[in-house]
Structure formats: structure tokens, C-alpha cells
Scaffold this motif. Structure first.
Motif, PDB file in Angstrom:
ATOM      1  N   LEU A   1     -46.535 -42.960  23.578  1.00  0.00           N
ATOM      2  CA  LEU A   1     -47.615 -43.795  23.034  1.00  0.00           C
ATOM      3  C   LEU A   1     -47.650 -45.155  23.730  1.00  0.00           C
ATOM      4  N   ASN A   2     -48.841 -45.725  23.786  1.00  0.00           N
ATOM      5  CA  ASN A   2     -48.979 -47.088  24.288  1.00  0.00           C
ATOM      6  C   ASN A   2     -48.618 -48.043  23.153  1.00  0.00           C
ATOM      7  N   ILE A   3     -47.517 -48.740  23.302  1.00  0.00           N
ATOM      8  CA  ILE A   3     -47.004 -49.567  22.193  1.00  0.00           C
ATOM      9  C   ILE A   3     -47.955 -50.721  21.871  1.00  0.00           C
ATOM     10  N   ARG A   4     -48.726 -51.150  22.846  1.00  0.00           N
ATOM     11  CA  ARG A   4     -49.675 -52.259  22.596  1.00  0.00           C
ATOM     12  C   ARG A   4     -50.761 -51.870  21.590  1.00  0.00           C
ATOM     13  N   ASP A   5     -51.003 -50.577  21.432  1.00  0.00           N
ATOM     14  CA  ASP A   5     -52.005 -50.133  20.450  1.00  0.00           C
ATOM     15  C   ASP A   5     -51.539 -50.365  19.018  1.00  0.00           C
ATOM     16  N   TYR A   6     -50.290 -50.736  18.839  1.00  0.00           N
ATOM     17  CA  TYR A   6     -49.731 -50.894  17.493  1.00  0.00           C
ATOM     18  C   TYR A   6     -49.271 -52.331  17.251  1.00  0.00           C
ATOM     19  N   ALA A   7     -50.044 -53.258  17.781  1.00  0.00           N
ATOM     20  CA  ALA A   7     -49.672 -54.675  17.710  1.00  0.00           C
ATOM     21  C   ALA A   7     -49.513 -55.142  16.264  1.00  0.00           C
ATOM     22  N   ASP A   8     -50.172 -54.484  15.317  1.00  0.00           N
ATOM     23  CA  ASP A   8     -50.043 -54.893  13.913  1.00  0.00           C
ATOM     24  C   ASP A   8     -48.714 -54.421  13.303  1.00  0.00           C
ATOM     25  N   CYS A   9     -48.020 -53.526  13.993  1.00  0.00           N
ATOM     26  CA  CYS A   9     -46.754 -53.008  13.447  1.00  0.00           C
ATOM     27  C   CYS A   9     -45.547 -53.608  14.143  1.00  0.00           C
ATOM     28  N   ILE A  10     -45.692 -53.957  15.402  1.00  0.00           N
ATOM     29  CA  ILE A  10     -44.543 -54.469  16.140  1.00  0.00           C
ATOM     30  C   ILE A  10     -44.945 -55.709  16.942  1.00  0.00           C
ATOM     31  N   SER A  11     -44.121 -56.720  16.809  1.00  0.00           N
ATOM     32  CA  SER A  11     -44.399 -57.950  17.547  1.00  0.00           C
ATOM     33  C   SER A  11     -43.717 -57.889  18.916  1.00  0.00           C
ATOM     34  N   LEU A  12     -44.488 -58.239  19.955  1.00  0.00           N
ATOM     35  CA  LEU A  12     -43.927 -58.223  21.304  1.00  0.00           C
ATOM     36  C   LEU A  12     -43.716 -59.647  21.816  1.00  0.00           C
ATOM     37  N   ASP A  13     -43.849 -60.626  20.911  1.00  0.00           N
ATOM     38  CA  ASP A  13     -43.783 -62.033  21.333  1.00  0.00           C
ATOM     39  C   ASP A  13     -42.455 -62.404  21.987  1.00  0.00           C
ATOM     40  N   GLY A  14     -41.373 -61.849  21.480  1.00  0.00           N
ATOM     41  CA  GLY A  14     -40.058 -62.250  21.973  1.00  0.00           C
ATOM     42  C   GLY A  14     -39.696 -61.666  23.337  1.00  0.00           C
ATOM     43  N   PHE A  15     -40.450 -60.687  23.795  1.00  0.00           N
ATOM     44  CA  PHE A  15     -40.121 -60.026  25.064  1.00  0.00           C
ATOM     45  C   PHE A  15     -40.704 -60.800  26.249  1.00  0.00           C
ATOM     46  N   SER A  16     -39.999 -60.758  27.360  1.00  0.00           N
ATOM     47  CA  SER A  16     -40.534 -61.373  28.571  1.00  0.00           C
ATOM     48  C   SER A  16     -41.616 -60.449  29.134  1.00  0.00           C
ATOM     49  N   GLU A  17     -42.825 -61.003  29.291  1.00  0.00           N
ATOM     50  CA  GLU A  17     -43.944 -60.191  29.791  1.00  0.00           C
ATOM     51  C   GLU A  17     -43.631 -59.629  31.177  1.00  0.00           C
ATOM     52  N   ASP A  18     -42.975 -60.451  32.007  1.00  0.00           N
ATOM     53  CA  ASP A  18     -42.642 -59.997  33.362  1.00  0.00           C
ATOM     54  C   ASP A  18     -41.694 -58.812  33.323  1.00  0.00           C
ATOM     55  N   PHE A  19     -40.726 -58.909  32.430  1.00  0.00           N
ATOM     56  CA  PHE A  19     -39.731 -57.832  32.304  1.00  0.00           C
ATOM     57  C   PHE A  19     -40.419 -56.539  31.851  1.00  0.00           C
ATOM     58  N   LEU A  20     -41.336 -56.674  30.893  1.00  0.00           N
ATOM     59  CA  LEU A  20     -42.076 -55.502  30.415  1.00  0.00           C
ATOM     60  C   LEU A  20     -42.927 -54.919  31.545  1.00  0.00           C
ATOM     61  N   ASP A  21     -43.608 -55.806  32.265  1.00  0.00           N
ATOM     62  CA  ASP A  21     -44.480 -55.338  33.360  1.00  0.00           C
ATOM     63  C   ASP A  21     -43.672 -54.624  34.443  1.00  0.00           C
ATOM     64  N   ASP A  22     -42.499 -55.177  34.755  1.00  0.00           N
ATOM     65  CA  ASP A  22     -41.694 -54.600  35.841  1.00  0.00           C
ATOM     66  C   ASP A  22     -41.114 -53.241  35.486  1.00  0.00           C
ATOM     67  N   PHE A  23     -40.750 -53.043  34.215  1.00  0.00           N
ATOM     68  CA  PHE A  23     -39.964 -51.854  33.899  1.00  0.00           C
ATOM     69  C   PHE A  23     -40.574 -50.918  32.850  1.00  0.00           C
ATOM     70  N   CYS A  24     -41.552 -51.371  32.107  1.00  0.00           N
ATOM     71  CA  CYS A  24     -42.001 -50.552  30.975  1.00  0.00           C
ATOM     72  C   CYS A  24     -43.484 -50.196  31.019  1.00  0.00           C
ATOM     73  N   VAL A  25     -44.232 -50.765  31.935  1.00  0.00           N
ATOM     74  CA  VAL A  25     -45.672 -50.503  31.982  1.00  0.00           C
ATOM     75  C   VAL A  25     -45.978 -49.507  33.095  1.00  0.00           C
ATOM     76  N   TYR A  26     -46.683 -48.450  32.740  1.00  0.00           N
ATOM     77  CA  TYR A  26     -47.140 -47.464  33.722  1.00  0.00           C
ATOM     78  C   TYR A  26     -48.622 -47.231  33.472  1.00  0.00           C
ATOM     79  N   ALA A  27     -49.406 -47.313  34.522  1.00  0.00           N
ATOM     80  CA  ALA A  27     -50.861 -47.141  34.432  1.00  0.00           C
ATOM     81  C   ALA A  27     -51.445 -47.999  33.310  1.00  0.00           C
ATOM     82  N   ASP A  28     -51.041 -49.254  33.285  1.00  0.00           N
ATOM     83  CA  ASP A  28     -51.532 -50.231  32.304  1.00  0.00           C
ATOM     84  C   ASP A  28     -51.158 -49.907  30.857  1.00  0.00           C
TER      85      ASP A  28
END
Lengths: 460, 295
Positions: free
Chosen positions: A138-165
Motif C-alpha cells: 500500500l501507498n502509506i501516504r494515502d493513510y495520512a489520517d492514520c499515521i504521521s510521517l512528520d518525524g521522518f526525514s523526507e530525503d531518507f524516505l525518498d532515497d529508500f522507501c519511495v518507488y514510482a512515487d
């Protein structure tokens, strides 16, 4: 007559069993295309369904699978227990074990659509999984109301956890390559390092351990670690990736020769434990009795493994060796593991809620401690530090790595086939099957190029 | 009508077995043949690639032929050694001495434990540098060796484990030895035959049918070897224990080349079939059946 009745009854029971089995199978097979269809539908429908479920406080069961050692199992089970107490309508079924065979199990279950709802995965596997099917998770960003991603480094997420946006996973912690050393062994051999450790210094100082005691060695290493060490030497030397994105080798034979020569020198001069002796502990060099017996001085391994020793205060984290003046430190920094939610999960909101509990809620963070290395969020790290629940060595290892991180690695060099091919050549070289590092480098260049061409052809 | 009913009833009762056979054995069997002509990865729909997998395996795979060689050496060492060992022990256990039942049980025990992961781990610990084997040898003045770390001794160490699991062959040999009529030995001894002559002229010919069965079964097992190599050495060092079973597993589950691994499994299947047929063909020359061998 009685006999006939008994036979008929037995037959009827058998038939009923078979039919119900078929029925179940029919239901299952009916679900499969539905699940496949679900993957393609918009997240909004799933959300709506999940909303309805949450509202009704329906009893929900989620499966969570992970691998690890005893300390990780205990901490994760404790975290599940606390979560279930706070959310009595959600039950988490734990599926855990060792690392051996875990990847096979996940692959087989993804193939058969029987995977757990929440899965711990190794980050390098993601490239393979996503190449096979971009809709596994699942795309975790679709569940922004359930999980906060504020504490994560966006760069770290982009480098290792994002595939095809799509954000398909979350890092469980920060992992960095590190030189973990035993001060007692270093003191015995009179080894001292400055703030910057060059490979030459590493070799010269390391030799002393075996010279002082022929049964002892400075470096504990299996072929997996030998692969990483040689690869990092190459990255520092060339400031390039070992393998380019177009599946061609990023280094020349001459450069490989230099790296191989250095690795060979460490083995030949007994800086590293002999291959014959370490081979039996492949995958778990910490199981060698010499490791905790103060007979092995250090290893070049991941910070998440920093607790795999019983040296007490003698355990120290040192900077990773480098080539003087290298532009790229080569020190890899990546997630310890990642957590992903299956696209087949019937209760995605609850699954995301559990992830949020693990990453963002104080109770969850305290229960998990540093069982998956240094937490990926600043808040998590702060809570653990305040409570003295973070491994000093792992924490320092990450700090050292983050001070000068290497170029982020591409996915291709992390595939098992690349690692196995590269490691096999190092192994043959150490066993003296080549005339010298030059021949090993030439063979490595040829075999790796052939193998990459095959892998590329298979991908197309 | 009654006869037909009776036959249907029989069929009805063996239906679960037939379903099991079709679903769990025939279906995977047929599907693996289909997959061997595809690029199936387990995670993606298979695409037909013709004979590519077979051609690549036989012509350009750098590991296939070395792996074949390792498997052949393993089978050539293990099968005769295991059969010889099983026969010797069976002959010893065929004596009428006190407590023979206990000895038979004890000698069969390794076979019960044999196939398990646990025993492979124990083997690893026994043969490691600080293991019991090196401790015993040090008593004889032989220095410690890395039995599993050296490419020269790793395969031999795994062979010993397999030979040690001789129990099932031994039980069959024991049963066969019990069937040899005592009158034959009595007649031979009266005629002045010694022990060796009795063994080669009476015992061996009389148990050839069981020897033949054991040979076939052990040959198939040896060619399919996987567990010991996987658990003890992981196929190393330097691929010296990288048997075909290991290669199949690695291609299928580590590299996700399920189609390629299926092709390898079919090559293994054909090799096993051919060797089995060869042994069957040769059996008319050396296997003795009291009833003439008619089925």
C-alpha cells in the motif's frame, strides 16, 4: 444393513469434507481476483471501507511478520501487548523467527497472496519486489489520517522507501556501516587509531594482533562482510557505483585489482581471521567462540549488529577506514529494515494505526527500545536517549556515519546474485585459485558483466 | 452389477489418495515442466521463452557442470560406502547374541535423526575447529584442521554424515539375510567352503534383490542431496559442496529464477531416470530372484 449404513455415512462425511474443501477453495479463488482488483482501485474505497470498520469497533485481526533475535522478539511482542491493551478491538498475530529462509517465505507468500498484513522486509529486497509487481504494497501516504510521517526525514524516505512515487514502506531505524572494535584486544596488541583511520593504518595496526598471539586476529569477517569491505574500498577509490543503473560495471579491471590486492593483503598477513576458520560461521560471525573470548579485535559491519557482542565497556565504535583524500566516504547509511503493509490487507487503517504506534507513540517507542537500531524519527531517538534505552555503540556508529555519509547506493549491487558472484571471486582469490589479484579482477569483470547482461535480459 | 458396485466402492475409498496424488504430485510435476520453458519468477506471470533455460544451463552456466561434478563425486562415494557399511553392520546384527535387539535399535537411530536439520547442526559443531573431532585427533598428535572450511575435506565430511545414516538400508539387508536358508550354508560347510566363499557364493547372490532395491533408492537420494550441504556448508567453501540440489534451491529461492530452476530440476529428473533404467537393465545380469523374477 448396518454395515451398508456405516459405509454410506462414512462416504457422506468424506464427500462433505471434500465439497467443503472445494467450496473454501472456490471462495478463496473468488477472493484472489477481487484482491487483485482492489489493488488497482483508488485508496478512497479502501478508506471508506476501513472507516466503516473502525466506526463499528469490529474485532480486527492483523498478521505481523518479522525476523530477528530474542531481544527483538521480546521487545516486539511487548509492543504488540501494549498496543492491544490500548486498542482492544485489534488483535495482532505475531509471526516471527530467524533470518534464515525469511526472504524465501516472504517471496512464496507474496506469490500465493498469503502474506502477512504487516511485513518487516530488508530494504535491498524492495527493488526486486517492486520490479516484479509495483502493487504488492500500500501507498502509506494515502493513510495520512492514520499515521504521521512528520518525524521522518523526507530525503531518507525518498532515497529508500519511495518507488514510482509511492511510499511503500517505512524505515524501522537508521543503519550504518561501522567499525566495531574490542578495546581489550586493541590494548593487548598496543593498537591506537587517530580520528581518521586510513586503510593502510588499519592494516599496519591490525597486523599486530596476530603477531602478539598467533591464535588471535584483528578482523572477524565472513564472505558477506568481505564483499561489503571490498566494495566500499572501490567506492572510495573511484567515487562511482560498483554497478551503473544500466546494468554495466562502474569500475575498471585496474581499480578492481587494487581493491582485491588490499583485501588479499589483509588475509595473507593474518589481519583477518583465515577463511577456512570463518567459513563455518558464514552469516553469523558473532557465533565464533573467539568473538566473545577476546580473540578477535573488530568487524566492519552494520550498526544494527552492534549489540552482537559481550565485551561490556570494551566495545567501541570507530570511524570506518578510508582512502586518504577520498571524495566519497563509501559509508553506507540505509534503513535497518523497512515495514510495509500488504495491498491485500483487509484492515489497512488498523495496520497503519499500529505502525503509527510503533513509530510515533511514546508507549510503542519505549516498548520497542532500539531492537531495530536507532529509531528513524528524532522523537523516537530522543525518548530512548532520555530513558537510557539506546545502545551507545549503535548511536555513535550512526553519528559517525551521518557526519560523512557515502553516496547512496543503487539497488542493482544489492541483489543476491551480484553479491554471490562478487563474493565467490574473493573467496577463490583467498584460497589461492588465481595467480594474483590481477587475474581475479579480470575474471570478476568478465563474470559480473556476463551475469549483469543475463539479469538485464531477464528483466526485459 | 454387484461387481461394478464393489469396484466403485473401492475407488471411492481411495479417492482421497488419488486427489492427493493428482493435486500435490502430478500438478506440480506437470507445472514444473511448463515453467521450465518460461521465465517464471514466482512474483510475476510467466512468459514463454522456449528452450532458453535449458540452453543456458547446458552451455553458458558457469556453475552447472562443476555442480554436476560435485554431485557425481558425492553419489559415487556415498552410495557404495553406505551400502557396504549397511551390509557389514547387518551381518554383525544377524548373530544370535544377548541384547541383539538393543544393538539393532541403536544402529538404526542415526537414520531416524539423520534427515533433520538438528543433526546437520550437530555435525557442523563436531567438525568445527574447536569441535570434538579435532579434540580426539589431538590425542593422536594430529593438529586441528578446518574440516568444513577446506575445499579438500568439506565434501568428504558431508559424505561421512550421509554414510552414517545407513539404518534403513541396514534393516532391509537384515531382513534379506534372515531369508537365506540355513541349509545352503550347512551344505557348503560340509563341502569345505570357508567364510568368504559362503559370503560371495551364497549370501551375496541370495540378497541381490534387496541390494538392487537399496542401490536404486540410495542412488536417487544421493543425486537429490540438499539438506547437509545447505545447513553445514551452504555449498562452500569455493562451491566444493555445491551439489545440484543446492544450485536448484539458490536459483529458485535466492535469485527468483523459478523457470530456470524448473529446467534444472527436469535435467536432474532425466539423469535420475536414465541411471535408474541403466541399473534396471543391468539387473538381469546380476540380480537373482528365487521365483525367476517374474512379476
Amino acid at each position: 444393513m448396518r454395515k451398508k449404513t456405516a459405509i454410506l455415512t462414512a462416504g457422506a462425511i468424506l464427500m462433505a469434507g471434500l465439497l467443503s474443501g472445494c467450496q473454501k477453495q472456490a471462495e478463496d479463488s473468488g477472493q484472489a481476483p477481487a484482491a487483485e482488483q482492489n489493488r488497482q482501485e483508488e485508496g478512497t474505497e479502501q478508506e471508506a471501507q476501513a472507516d466503516q470498520e473502525t466506526d463499528s469497533q469490529e474485532q480486527v485481526t492483523l498478521r505481523f511478520s518479522w525476523w530477528g533475535g530474542d531481544s527483538r522478539h521480546e521487545a516486539t511482542l511487548e509492543c504488540i501487548k501494549v498496543f492491544e491493551e490500548e486498542n482492544p478491538n485489534i488483535k495482532i498475530e505475531a509471526e516471527y523467527g530467524g533470518f534464515d529462509g525469511y526472504q524465501d517465505k516472504i517471496s512464496a507468500s507474496l506469490s500465493g497472496q498469503t502474506e502477512a498484513d504487516i511485513m518487516q522486509l530488508d530494504q535491498p529486497w524492495m527493488a526486486t519486489f517492486m520490479a516484479q509487481n509495483p502493487d504488492f504494497f500500500l501507498n502509506i501516504r494515502d493513510y495520512a489520517d492514520c499515521i504521521s510521517l512528520d518525524g521522518f526525514s523526507e530525503d531518507f524516505l525518498d532515497d529508500f522507501c519511495v518507488y514510482a512515487d509511492k511510499l511503500v514502506s517505512l524505515p524501522t531505524g537508521t543503519n550504518a556501516l561501522n567499525l566495531l572494535a574490542n578495546q581489550a584486544v586493541m590494548d593487548e596488541a598496543d593498537i591506537t587509531f587517530s580520528d581518521v583511520i586510513t586503510w593502510e593504518d588499519f592494516y599496519e595496526q591490525g597486523k599486530k594482533v596476530n603477531e602478539v598471539n598467533p591464535e588471535n586476529y584483528f578482523i572477524n569477517m565472513d564472505n558477506g562482510i568481505a564483499f561489503y569491505a571490498t566494495r566500499i574500498y572501490l567506492m572510495q577509490l573511484t567515487n562511482r557505483q560498483l554497478i551503473n543503473e544500466d546494468y554495466t560495471l562502474g569500475v575498471t579491471v585496474d581499480e578492481m585489482e587494487e581493491a582485491f590486492a588490499y583485501t588479499k593483503k589483509l588475509y595473507d598477513d593474518k589481519v583477518i581471521i583465515p577463511y577456512e576458520e570463518s567459513m563455518i560461521f558464514k552469516g553469523a560471525p558473532q557465533d565464533n567462540p573467539k568473538w566473545n573470548n577476546n580473540q578477535l579485535g573488530c568487524w566492519l559491519n552494520w550498526s544494527s549488529q552492534a549489540d552482537q557482542q559481550q565485551w561490556g565497556e570494551n566495545a567501541v565504535s570507530l570511524p570506518y577506514p578510508c582512502i586518504e583524500g577520498a571524495e566519497n566516504s563509501g559509508v553506507l547509511v540505509r534503513p535497518s529494515q523497512v515495514l510495509a503493509v500488504s495491498a491485500n490487507c483487509e484492515h489497512p487503517k488498523e495496520a497503519m494505526k499500529f505502525l503509527d504506534f510503533m513509530f510515533n507513540q511514546e508507549a510503542g517507542i519505549l516498548a520497542l527500545k532500539d531492537c531495530r537500531s536507532i529509531p528513524p524519527t528524532e522523537k523516537g531517538r530522543k525518548i530512548l536517549e532520555e530513558n537510557g534505552l539506546i545502545s551507545e555503540q549503535a548511536s555513535r556508529a550512526v553519528d559517525l556515519a551521518m557526519a560523512n555519509p557515502g553516496m547512496p547506493e543503487l539497488d542493482v549491487p544489492n541483489t543476491t546474485e551480484v553479491q554471490d558472484t562478487f563474493s565467490a571471486i574473493i573467496e577463490k582469490m583467498i584460497y589461492g585459485q588465481y595467480a594474483g589479484p590481477r587475474e581475479a579482477a579480470e575474471e570478476a569483470h568478465k563474470l559480473m558483466s556476463d551475469m549483469l547482461a543475463t539479469v538485464k535480459a531477464d528483466m526485459e | 452389477m454387484k461387481k461394478k458396485m464393489k469396484r466403485n466402492k473401492g475407488l471411492f475409498f481411495i479417492l482421497p489418495w488419488i486427489i492427493g496424488l493428482l493435486w500435490f504430485q502430478m500438478y506440480p510435476f506437470v507445472m514444473s515442466l511448463y515453467y521450465s520453458f518460461t521465465n517464471y519468477t514466482m512474483l510475476k506471470e510467466p512468459k514463454l521463452v522456449g528452450l532458453t533455460n535449458y540452453v543456458r544451463l547446458l552451455t553458458s552456466d558457469m556453475e552447472f557442470w562443476p555442480s554436476m561434478k560435485v554431485t557425481a563425486i558425492y553419489a559415487l562415494v556415498v552410495v557404495p560406502c553406505k551400502l557396504a557399511f549397511a551390509l557389514i553392520i547387518a551381518m554383525l546384527l544377524n548373530k544370535n547374541v544377548k541384547g541383539i535387539g538393543m544393538f539393532r535399535t541403536l544402529y538404526y537411530l542415526p537414520s531416524i535423526l539423520g534427515g533433520s536439520i538438528a543433526i546437520a547442526v550437530v555435525w557442523k559443531i563436531l567438525f568445527m575447529r574447536d569441535g570434538a573431532v579435532n579434540h580426539l585427533l589431538s590425542g593422536l598428535g594430529i593438529g586441528p584442521r578446518d574440516w568444513l572450511g577446506s575445499p579438500n575435506t568439506a565434501l568428504g565430511t558431508i559424505c561421512i554424515l550421509s554414510v552414517w545414516q545407513f539404518g534403513s538400508s541396514m534393516v532391509l539387508f537384515l531382513a534379506a539375510l534372515k531369508q537365506v536358508p540355513a541349509s545352503l550354508y550347512e551344505a557348503a560347510i560340509i563341502d569345505g567352503a570357508n567364510r568368504f566363499q559362503c559370503f560371495f557364493k551364497i549370501t551375496l547372490p541370495m540378497i541381490t534383490s534387496i541390494l538392487f532395491f537399496n542401490l536404486i533408492m540410495q542412488m536417487i537420494n544421493a543425486l537429490q542431496e540438499f539438506t547437509s550441504a545447505f545447513v553445514i556448508t551452504g555449498g562452500g567453501p569455493m562451491k566444493s559442496t555445491y551439489v545440484l540440489g543446492m544450485k536448484l534451491y539458490t536459483d529458485a529461492f535466492k535469485y527468483y529464477k523459478m523457470g530456470y530452476a524448473s529446467a534444472l530440476s527436469w535435467i536432474m529428473f532425466l539423469i535420475i531416470i536414465c541411471l535408474s533404467m541403466l541399473v534396471f537393465k543391468s539387473s538381469s545380469a546380476w540380480v537373482y530372484y528365487e521365483d525367476g523374477g517374474e512379476f
